[in-house]
Design an enzyme around this catalytic site. Structure first.
Site, PDB file in Angstrom:
ATOM      1  N   LYS A  51       1.612 -12.717   3.534  1.00 34.97           N
ATOM      2  CA  LYS A  51       2.864 -12.589   2.766  1.00 34.97           C
ATOM      3  C   LYS A  51       3.710 -13.852   2.934  1.00 34.97           C
ATOM      4  O   LYS A  51       4.212 -14.416   1.956  1.00 34.97           O
ATOM      5  CB  LYS A  51       3.676 -11.373   3.234  1.00 34.97           C
ATOM      6  CG  LYS A  51       3.001 -10.054   2.957  1.00 34.97           C
ATOM      7  CD  LYS A  51       3.899  -8.888   3.359  1.00 34.97           C
ATOM      8  CE  LYS A  51       3.091  -7.628   3.599  1.00 34.97           C
ATOM      9  NZ  LYS A  51       2.158  -7.258   2.540  1.00 34.97           N
TER      10      LYS A  51
ATOM     11  N   LYS B  10      -3.882  -9.480  -1.837  1.00 34.57           N
ATOM     12  CA  LYS B  10      -3.008  -9.250  -2.992  1.00 34.57           C
ATOM     13  C   LYS B  10      -1.752 -10.131  -2.969  1.00 34.57           C
ATOM     14  O   LYS B  10      -1.221 -10.468  -4.028  1.00 34.57           O
ATOM     15  CB  LYS B  10      -2.630  -7.774  -3.111  1.00 34.57           C
ATOM     16  CG  LYS B  10      -1.578  -7.289  -2.124  1.00 34.57           C
ATOM     17  CD  LYS B  10      -0.314  -6.845  -2.838  1.00 34.57           C
ATOM     18  CE  LYS B  10       0.814  -6.366  -1.973  1.00 34.57           C
ATOM     19  NZ  LYS B  10       0.863  -6.490  -0.557  1.00 34.57           N
TER      20      LYS B  10
ATOM     21  N   LYS C 183     -13.240  -9.648   5.918  1.00 35.10           N
ATOM     22  CA  LYS C 183     -12.435  -8.499   5.491  1.00 35.10           C
ATOM     23  C   LYS C 183     -13.250  -7.195   5.551  1.00 35.10           C
ATOM     24  O   LYS C 183     -14.210  -7.030   4.792  1.00 35.10           O
ATOM     25  CB  LYS C 183     -11.948  -8.763   4.057  1.00 35.10           C
ATOM     26  CG  LYS C 183     -11.295  -7.606   3.386  1.00 35.10           C
ATOM     27  CD  LYS C 183      -9.874  -7.402   3.840  1.00 35.10           C
ATOM     28  CE  LYS C 183      -9.291  -6.161   3.176  1.00 35.10           C
ATOM     29  NZ  LYS C 183      -8.167  -5.619   3.889  1.00 35.10           N
TER      30      LYS C 183
ATOM     31  N   GLY D 258       0.799  -1.225   0.000  1.00 39.41           N
ATOM     32  CA  GLY D 258       0.000   0.000   0.000  1.00 39.41           C
ATOM     33  C   GLY D 258       0.829   1.271   0.000  1.00 39.41           C
ATOM     34  O   GLY D 258       0.442   2.275  -0.615  1.00 39.41           O
ATOM     35  N   ASN D 259       2.002   1.246   0.672  1.00 41.85           N
ATOM     36  CA  ASN D 259       2.809   2.466   0.779  1.00 41.85           C
ATOM     37  C   ASN D 259       3.447   2.882  -0.547  1.00 41.85           C
ATOM     38  O   ASN D 259       3.977   3.973  -0.655  1.00 41.85           O
ATOM     39  CB  ASN D 259       3.886   2.317   1.879  1.00 41.85           C
ATOM     40  CG  ASN D 259       4.921   1.256   1.547  1.00 41.85           C
ATOM     41  OD1 ASN D 259       4.637   0.281   0.843  1.00 41.85           O
ATOM     42  ND2 ASN D 259       6.122   1.434   2.051  1.00 41.85           N
TER      43      ASN D 259
HETATM   44  P1  ADP Z   1       1.217  -3.975   2.554  1.00 46.16           P
HETATM   45  O1  ADP Z   1       0.337  -2.842   2.184  1.00 46.16           O
HETATM   46  O2  ADP Z   1       2.622  -3.783   2.135  1.00 46.16           O
HETATM   47  O3  ADP Z   1       0.656  -5.306   2.194  1.00 46.16           O
HETATM   48  P2  ADP Z   1       0.632  -4.617   5.341  1.00 46.16           P
HETATM   49  O4  ADP Z   1       0.298  -3.546   6.318  1.00 46.16           O
HETATM   50  O5  ADP Z   1      -0.451  -5.505   4.879  1.00 46.16           O
HETATM   51  O6  ADP Z   1       1.364  -3.870   4.139  1.00 46.16           O
HETATM   52  O7  ADP Z   1       1.823  -5.523   5.924  1.00 46.16           O
HETATM   53  C1  ADP Z   1       2.992  -4.958   6.498  1.00 46.16           C
HETATM   54  C2  ADP Z   1       2.814  -4.825   8.001  1.00 46.16           C
HETATM   55  O8  ADP Z   1       2.800  -6.129   8.605  1.00 46.16           O
HETATM   56  C3  ADP Z   1       3.914  -4.143   8.755  1.00 46.16           C
HETATM   57  O9  ADP Z   1       3.813  -2.734   8.706  1.00 46.16           O
HETATM   58  C4  ADP Z   1       3.717  -4.669  10.179  1.00 46.16           C
HETATM   59  O10 ADP Z   1       2.959  -3.755  10.951  1.00 46.16           O
HETATM   60  C5  ADP Z   1       2.883  -5.930  10.005  1.00 46.16           C
HETATM   61  N1  ADP Z   1       3.420  -7.153  10.598  1.00 46.16           N
HETATM   62  C6  ADP Z   1       2.664  -8.128  11.151  1.00 46.16           C
HETATM   63  N2  ADP Z   1       3.400  -9.123  11.613  1.00 46.16           N
HETATM   64  C7  ADP Z   1       4.707  -8.806  11.359  1.00 46.16           C
HETATM   65  C8  ADP Z   1       5.945  -9.454  11.607  1.00 46.16           C
HETATM   66  N3  ADP Z   1       6.010 -10.646  12.195  1.00 46.16           N
HETATM   67  N4  ADP Z   1       7.078  -8.834  11.206  1.00 46.16           N
HETATM   68  C9  ADP Z   1       7.025  -7.620  10.593  1.00 46.16           C
HETATM   69  N5  ADP Z   1       5.864  -6.957  10.344  1.00 46.16           N
HETATM   70  C10 ADP Z   1       4.707  -7.529  10.716  1.00 46.16           C
HETATM   71 MG    MG Z   2      -1.395  -5.887   3.008  1.00 50.88          MG
END
Ligand code: ADP
Ligand code: MG
Length: 320
Positions: free
Chosen positions: A278, A216, A129, A10-11
């Site tokens: 992920k 995604k 969701k 998202g960023n």
């Molecule tokens: P994106 O938009 O890139 O998919 P998300 O917010 O869905 O971003 O995923 C990234 C976020 O996952 C990080 O900012 C963090 O807050 C969170 N996160 C959850 N568990 C973990 C972990 N074990 N290690 C690192 N980040 C984590």
């Molecule tokens: Mg995400």
């Protein structure tokens, strides 16, 4: 030179503190594409997917506010298609503009991608969701459509209610053959944005859209199964995934094997809805590679660390 499937978080399009204006979004996309340009200049072949959370949220609000002006609201499959066009365009134009300046002659194209889901997926029975605006209990009752499910998504009072929609597991990329031929022809393809357009298959084999959203990163992995990249590169807002995330003893992971990744996921180190999908997507990709007798690599890192991570200097690497 590697074929790399890049999943932009998202960023890459909107920072958390931003409103999401045209200028803000293009500014972010220019930063993201600069990192992608560096990968291209190193000789890597890219395929790109991306998230759409904030953009889909904004479009959903626009669907609702348009009703009073006589404009019929569009369902979630259409909203995903709109955001694939919107974000795909921004990436496509920005990358092309860099290529013009650099004298690089690689075409870039966006494919509005349909992703097959199972109409019997458990998430259709108990949607998980949240999408669109937050409502108070009273507002929620007022705006609720007959087919909507509204849940309390935060503790406490006030605007803590949201519409929830099914987030079924993606099965396969419907538009696989078109994407594969384009990638094999050397085109940089942007596909499966926002998890893709969710569709189900009828008895006769034809497709129709369904009201859902797909993760995604999980959809990105299905895209990987189409284009067979060497590396699945997930670019988000953290440089590494952590063990014991958010706890005093949290520890960044430099490298984990497939088996370790499965164990850590099971133990709950990676949160649902963010890092969890992920890592799951990386596990699926490596397992898919092994079934073909190939050792694949997956990397989770921050957007601005893309080149460093591909060259092994940072990021969390998931290996066979
Ligand atoms: P994106 O938009 O890139 O998919 P998300 O917010 O869905 O971003 O995923 C990234 C976020 O996952 C990080 O900012 C963090 O807050 C969170 N996160 C959850 N568990 C973990 C972990 N074990 N290690 C690192 N980040 C984590
Ligand atoms: Mg995400």
């Amino acid at each position: 030179m590697s074929r790399i499937l890049v999943a932009l978080g998202g960023n890459a399009v909107k920072q958390a503190h931003e409103k999401g204006t045209y200028e803000e979004q293009f500014k972010n996309v220019r930063i993201a594409c600069k990192h992608l340009l560096e990968l291209v200049k190193k000789g890597h072949q890219l395929v790109i997917t991306h998230g759409n959370g904030p953009q889909a949220g904004a479009l959903l609000i626009q669907q609702e506010t348009g009703i009073s002006m006589g404009i019929p609201p569009q369902p979630l499959d259409i909203v995903n298609a709109m955001t694939q066009g919107q974000i795909g365009y921004m990436i496509q134009q920005t990358l092309t503009n860099y290529f013009i300046k650099e004298g690089i002659n690689i075409p870039v194209a966006t494919v509005a991608t349909q992703v097959l889901v199972d109409k019997n997926d458990p998430d259709f029975k108990d949607p998980s969701k949240p999408v669109g605006p937050f409502y108070t209990k009273e507002e929620a009752e007022e705006v609720k459509k007959p087919n909507w499910i509204i849940k309390k998504v935060k503790p406490g009072e006030g605007k803590v209610y949201r519409r929830v929609v099914p987030s079924p597991d993606p099965i396969r990329i419907v538009d696989a053959e078109a994407i594969k031929r384009m990638v094999d022809a050397g085109i940089i393809v942007i596909a499966s944005g926002g998890g893709g357009i969710p569709v189900i298959q009828r008895e006769d084999g034809t497709y129709e859209g369904i009201e859902a959203v797909i993760d995604k990163d999980k959809a990105g992995e299905r895209l990987a199964e189409v284009i067979n990249p060497d590396i699945f590169l997930i670019l988000t807002d953290v440089e590494k995934a952590y063990l014991n995330y958010g706890k005093p003893n949290q520890r960044p992971i430099d490298k984990m094997t497939l088996e370790e990744a499965k164990k850590y996921l099971e133990e709950g180190h990676f949160l649902a809805g963010s890092m969890g999908p992920k890592v799951l997507a990386c596990i699926r990709f490596l397992e898919w590679g092994l079934k073909r007798g190939e050792k694949k690599r997956a990397i989770i890192t921050a957007l601005d660390k893309a080149v460093d991570a591909v060259e092994g200097r940072t990021g969390t690497h998931i290996v066979c």
